[in-house]
Design a protein around this motif. Sequence first.
Motif: not given
Length: 506
Positions: A323-331
């Motif tokens: 789980i990528d925290d940046a991807v989860m937040k941005e996407e």
Amino acid sequence: MTSQQLLTFLLIQTILVLLPAPGLYKMFAKAGLPAWKALVPFYNTWVMLKAARRPVYLFFCQFVPIAGWFVSMSIFVGFVKLFGRFRLYQHALAALLPLFYFTWLGYDRRVVFAGVSAAKAQKRSVFREWVDAAVFAIIAATLIRTFVFEAFAIPTASMEKSMLSKVSYGPRLPNTPLAVPFIHNRIPFTRIPSYLEWIRIPYTRWFPRPIQRNDVVVFNLPVGDTLIDREDFDSKLPYYDVIRSEGRGNPDEGRKIVLSNPDDYPIRIRPVDKQENFVKRCVGLPGDTLQIRDQVIYINSRAETLPPFSETFYDVRTFGQPIDDAVMKEEYQVDIDNPEEFIPGSQPNEYHMLLTTEARQRMLDRKVAKSITADIDSVRVAGRVFPYDAYHPWSIDEYGPIWIPKKGSSVELTPENYALYERIIRTYEGNTLQQKNGAIYINGQQTNHYKFKMDYFWMMGDNRHNSLDARSWGFVPEDHIVGKASFIFMSWENGVRWSRLLKGIN
């Protein structure tokens, strides 16, 4: 701006120039002008401009939406100068209360026409010029805020300041017109009310237009009439929730406890227009039958589509990828460091996430998740949600059916639906209501039928599992409707969220 809104502005403008006609009739006669011209809307302002030798382009400026109201006020002020009225309070009366002030000037024999030369001979100091400008600006801003647009804050986890249109459903006159400008219900940094109740105006809405299904509506909190006047209570913990809690489900017993302890529970009563502003989506209209099954709203037995940005909790099962925290937040707008949005499950590759409908579909389309299942609150226990009685064992995701009252419609009152409509009959529509020996009495008369005086609406938040909405306090009366939320002009969450600024609300 829609044609309906333009028509509303024009009708208000017509009323504005027609109201002072009785007093203008006598004032025109004193000025040597044909008195009948005072009775013709807009032509009377043309005559006033010519009499005061002011630019005639001001006449046409009256037809500019909103700004035209203030141009007409300026014409009124210019005209009373011809009668030797130069003081600030006299100009304020001419602008704000021309119906009464012009009538007094017209019928008072001591008031005489002084003419243009007397008006031009009057000189004002620089200080007076600034005072006049400031007063006029405050008046203009107050009228716009009252009848046209108003800024308000949405008290959510991420504070957003939005602009609402008060003409979308017709301007509502304030119940308490004596109030500090630009302040809603209490003076900042104090618990002192920002209004006086010396004058109370009954519910009046000019040129009303219907709310449409799924409109995002701003309204006064229906259970905000009585509150515990402490910062940690207010609308955060409504009075009616407190008395149910203190009485362990019996609000009458809880009320006795709260009222007997004024030090811990200082009580304040607020008029409708000073109750807290809330914003929710209107999912149910007058006359609808609403039901919620597995989080899906059914209106008159037809399933409604979830708004794309509605949120709820889902149980997410992934394919095992990190789980990528940046991807989860941005996407997907999920902060994995926030336990209110993301909780690891008891099994590998399983998570509990707060997702929008749109984000859920995006995760499935991109093969980020193997399955995404809504977390349904299916525990149906009496007393959990409105109307908090033994007859309605509902939950926030399994609710209803419930009929939404419509003005002019009647309902047969029974022990089963008494709690649903009790507050409407007693509080919103001002009747006495009692149950005695198995019979129902309204205003002292035994009856089992009631005819509703107003329309009612069902408001729900797009965050279906974290929303104080109609499932908590029931119906919203039409006299609580403030306006339609139009756009976001400021959004803040650990800094300005630039992508949401000036974004329309759908």
